[in-house]
Design an enzyme around this catalytic site. Structure first.
Site, PDB file in Angstrom:
ATOM      1  N   LYS A  14       0.849  -1.214   0.000  1.00  0.00           N
ATOM      2  CA  LYS A  14       0.000   0.000   0.000  1.00  0.00           C
ATOM      3  C   LYS A  14       0.870   1.244   0.000  1.00  0.00           C
ATOM      4  CE  LYS A  14       0.989   1.239   4.436  1.00  0.00           C
ATOM      5  NZ  LYS A  14       1.793   2.386   4.791  1.00  0.00           N
ATOM      6  N   VAL A  19      11.060  -4.542   2.718  1.00  0.00           N
ATOM      7  CA  VAL A  19      10.918  -4.804   4.157  1.00  0.00           C
ATOM      8  C   VAL A  19      11.194  -3.515   4.936  1.00  0.00           C
ATOM      9  CG1 VAL A  19      11.837  -6.131   6.104  1.00  0.00           C
ATOM     10  CG2 VAL A  19      11.555  -7.229   3.879  1.00  0.00           C
ATOM     11  N   ALA A  20      10.350  -3.242   5.923  1.00  0.00           N
ATOM     12  CA  ALA A  20      10.446  -2.015   6.727  1.00  0.00           C
ATOM     13  C   ALA A  20      10.505  -0.798   5.806  1.00  0.00           C
ATOM     14  CB  ALA A  20      11.647  -2.060   7.680  1.00  0.00           C
ATOM     15  N   GLY A  21       9.690  -0.839   4.746  1.00  0.00           N
ATOM     16  CA  GLY A  21       9.765   0.195   3.714  1.00  0.00           C
ATOM     17  C   GLY A  21       8.622   1.187   3.731  1.00  0.00           C
ATOM     18  N   GLY A  22       7.698   1.075   4.689  1.00  0.00           N
ATOM     19  CA  GLY A  22       6.548   1.978   4.704  1.00  0.00           C
ATOM     20  C   GLY A  22       5.468   1.561   3.725  1.00  0.00           C
ATOM     21  N   MET A  23       5.499   0.281   3.305  1.00  0.00           N
ATOM     22  CA  MET A  23       4.495  -0.218   2.356  1.00  0.00           C
ATOM     23  C   MET A  23       3.684  -1.374   2.945  1.00  0.00           C
ATOM     24  SD  MET A  23       6.292   0.171  -1.362  1.00  0.00           S
ATOM     25  CE  MET A  23       4.713   0.434  -2.162  1.00  0.00           C
ATOM     26  N   ALA A  24       3.769  -1.539   4.269  1.00  0.00           N
ATOM     27  CA  ALA A  24       2.946  -2.510   5.007  1.00  0.00           C
ATOM     28  C   ALA A  24       3.188  -3.952   4.581  1.00  0.00           C
ATOM     29  CB  ALA A  24       1.460  -2.157   4.899  1.00  0.00           C
ATOM     30  N   GLY A  71       4.792  -6.473   6.155  1.00  0.00           N
ATOM     31  CA  GLY A  71       4.490  -7.444   7.210  1.00  0.00           C
ATOM     32  C   GLY A  71       2.990  -7.597   7.395  1.00  0.00           C
ATOM     33  N   ALA A 105       0.759  -7.110   5.118  1.00  0.00           N
ATOM     34  CA  ALA A 105       0.277  -7.839   3.945  1.00  0.00           C
ATOM     35  C   ALA A 105       0.436  -9.341   4.163  1.00  0.00           C
ATOM     36  CB  ALA A 105       1.061  -7.391   2.704  1.00  0.00           C
ATOM     37  N   ASP A 113      -2.580  -1.844  10.052  1.00  0.00           N
ATOM     38  CA  ASP A 113      -2.597  -1.840   8.584  1.00  0.00           C
ATOM     39  C   ASP A 113      -3.097  -3.167   8.006  1.00  0.00           C
ATOM     40  OD1 ASP A 113      -1.573   0.707   8.557  1.00  0.00           O
ATOM     41  OD2 ASP A 113       0.442   0.131   7.907  1.00  0.00           O
TER      42      ASP A 113
HETATM   43  P1  ATP Z   1       4.145  -0.236   7.834  1.00  0.00           P
HETATM   44  O1  ATP Z   1       4.115   0.427   6.497  1.00  0.00           O
HETATM   45  O2  ATP Z   1       2.918  -1.073   8.108  1.00  0.00           O
HETATM   46  O3  ATP Z   1       4.511   0.631   8.960  1.00  0.00           O
HETATM   47  P2  ATP Z   1       6.620  -1.355   6.979  1.00  0.00           P
HETATM   48  O4  ATP Z   1       6.283  -1.677   5.555  1.00  0.00           O
HETATM   49  O5  ATP Z   1       7.396  -0.114   7.216  1.00  0.00           O
HETATM   50  O6  ATP Z   1       5.296  -1.351   7.800  1.00  0.00           O
HETATM   51  P3  ATP Z   1       7.312  -4.102   7.416  1.00  0.00           P
HETATM   52  O7  ATP Z   1       7.872  -4.554   6.111  1.00  0.00           O
HETATM   53  O8  ATP Z   1       5.941  -4.534   7.757  1.00  0.00           O
HETATM   54  O9  ATP Z   1       7.439  -2.531   7.586  1.00  0.00           O
HETATM   55  O10 ATP Z   1       8.359  -4.577   8.533  1.00  0.00           O
HETATM   56  C1  ATP Z   1       8.504  -3.957   9.785  1.00  0.00           C
HETATM   57  C2  ATP Z   1       9.250  -4.924  10.704  1.00  0.00           C
HETATM   58  O11 ATP Z   1       8.356  -5.994  11.001  1.00  0.00           O
HETATM   59  C3  ATP Z   1      10.451  -5.603  10.045  1.00  0.00           C
HETATM   60  O12 ATP Z   1      11.618  -4.890  10.316  1.00  0.00           O
HETATM   61  C4  ATP Z   1      10.468  -6.980  10.653  1.00  0.00           C
HETATM   62  O13 ATP Z   1      11.340  -7.050  11.753  1.00  0.00           O
HETATM   63  C5  ATP Z   1       9.057  -7.209  11.184  1.00  0.00           C
HETATM   64  N1  ATP Z   1       8.281  -8.256  10.473  1.00  0.00           N
HETATM   65  C6  ATP Z   1       7.478  -9.164  11.063  1.00  0.00           C
HETATM   66  N2  ATP Z   1       6.885  -9.948  10.152  1.00  0.00           N
HETATM   67  C7  ATP Z   1       7.303  -9.546   8.951  1.00  0.00           C
HETATM   68  C8  ATP Z   1       7.022  -9.974   7.625  1.00  0.00           C
HETATM   69  N3  ATP Z   1       6.191 -11.001   7.368  1.00  0.00           N
HETATM   70  N4  ATP Z   1       7.600  -9.311   6.613  1.00  0.00           N
HETATM   71  C9  ATP Z   1       8.425  -8.270   6.875  1.00  0.00           C
HETATM   72  N5  ATP Z   1       8.752  -7.847   8.108  1.00  0.00           N
HETATM   73  C10 ATP Z   1       8.191  -8.462   9.146  1.00  0.00           C
END
Ligand code: ATP
Length: 317
Positions: free
Chosen positions: A20, A106-111, A113, A115, A147
């Site tokens: 997202k 990962v941890a990119g602000g695109m949700a 985890g 997802a 999210d």
């Molecule tokens: P959001 O946009 O919802 O704030 P995000 O996209 O910034 O999230 P995610 O990719 O969801 O971040 O990852 C955040 C942290 O969650 C990661 O650093 C990791 O340690 C943890 N995590 C737990 N489960 C997962 C998963 N299935 N995929 C990625 N990261 C995960």
């Protein structure tokens, strides 16, 4: 507890789930419980993870993809937590192997985890034949994270509260986007903390008494409804952007490079560090992505479209 419910399916089930972008992220003041009320306009976009659920003796997890080494493979993984929550809801043991084919940064602000959590719920529900109602699935999603419900629903939606109270929004066309993927992630809690710190530092204050209640922008909702990219570009807004830029100043160069390459607008995606660029046409999106890839300001750049459908069973149903 039994191994599985009657009607379980023997074969693997694969669910595809989108990333997202927040086309508006209005952040209210810090509440006494530490959370922030949001007016959060989500748009699902065509970068996807796939979660495959296969019967197994215990809950196990694997992950593939360029960022796989950054994904925890223990009980803290949101997909594992989702499978455990669904099994508990039905009085089962989570006897499943989950494989995450990870394409969302990962941890990119695109949700990403979130997802994977929504995808794991749907994949396990299908594999186990537990026939959980849509409302129950959404309630489980909301318990897993603010999210997660949107990842199940997809399309476009307004999230209120912490983001988990969802109202689907009509979208009148396809929008063309480019996502610039940064090296390394940003912690979402750290970005909210920095947002509070910046608000305090300006003398504005950071609590609910200091910040007006967040509201969706009527111009933005109208732009989505009519499918007008120029109007959407003018209305894009992310209250977390100053905090993400403060923690990762190099993102300013990425935003500038994408804008110089012809983007209608540029913004940080959610809590970052992925940056999002709205393009007028698919050809513009391809051109912006090519320029960004060679700009030296990001790891890679991905053209795609939104809205995208929510979590969907793609095989094994
Ligand atoms: P959001 O946009 O919802 O704030 P995000 O996209 O910034 O999230 P995610 O990719 O969801 O971040 O990852 C955040 C942290 O969650 C990661 O650093 C990791 O340690 C943890 N995590 C737990 N489960 C997962 C998963 N299935 N995929 C990625 N990261 C995960």
């Amino acid at each position: 507890m039994t191994a599985a419910a009657p009607g379980r399916r023997p074969g693997p089930v694969t669910v595809r789930v989108p990333a997202k972008v927040n086309v508006q992220l209005a952040v209210g003041g810090r509440r006494p419980d530490g959370f922030h009320d949001l007016a959060n306009v989500f748009l699902a976009v065509g970068l996807y993870d796939e979660v495959t659920a296969t019967p197994a003796d215990t809950l196990t997890l694997t992950c593939s993809g360029p960022d796989a080494d950054q994904v925890p493979l223990d009980a803290s993984n949101l997909a594992a937590r989702a499978a455990t929550a669904l099994a508990a809801r039905h009085g089962l043991e989570p006897r499943v192997h989950l494989h995450i084919a990870k394409d969302i940064p990962v941890a990119g602000g695109m949700a990403g985890g979130s997802a994977d959590a929504a995808a794991a719920l749907l994949a396990c529900d299908t594999l186990w034949g537990t026939h959980t109602s849509r409302d129950e699935l959404l309630a489980l999603c909301a318990e897993l994270g603010s999210d997660v419900p949107f990842s199940l629903v997809g399309g476009a939606a307004l999230g209120r509260g912490r983001g988990e109270l969802l109202e689907p929004l009509p979208v009148g066309g396809t929008f063309h986007w480019v996502f610039a993927v940064a090296d390394g992630g940003l912690s979402t809690p750290a970005v909210y903390k920095e947002c509070d710190r910046l608000r305090d530092a300006t003398g504005q204050g950071a609590t609910t008494a200091d910040i007006p209640d967040p509201e969706p922008s009527p111009a933005l909702l109208a732009a989505l409804r009519t499918g007008d990219p120029a109007a959407l570009a003018a209305a894009l807004d992310n209250d977390l952007q100053p905090a993400a830029l403060s923690l990762r100043p190099s993102l300013a160069a990425t935003l500038t490079a994408g804008t110089a390459a012809g983007a209608l607008a540029a913004l940080v995606s959610g809590s970052g560090p992925t940056t999002a660029f709205l393009a007028a046409t698919p050809e513009d999106a391809d051109r912006i992505a090519t320029t960004l890839r060679t700009s030296g300001t990001c790891r890679t750049a991905r053209p795609t479209t939104g809205p995208a459908p929510g979590a969907t069973v793609v095989s094994g149903a």
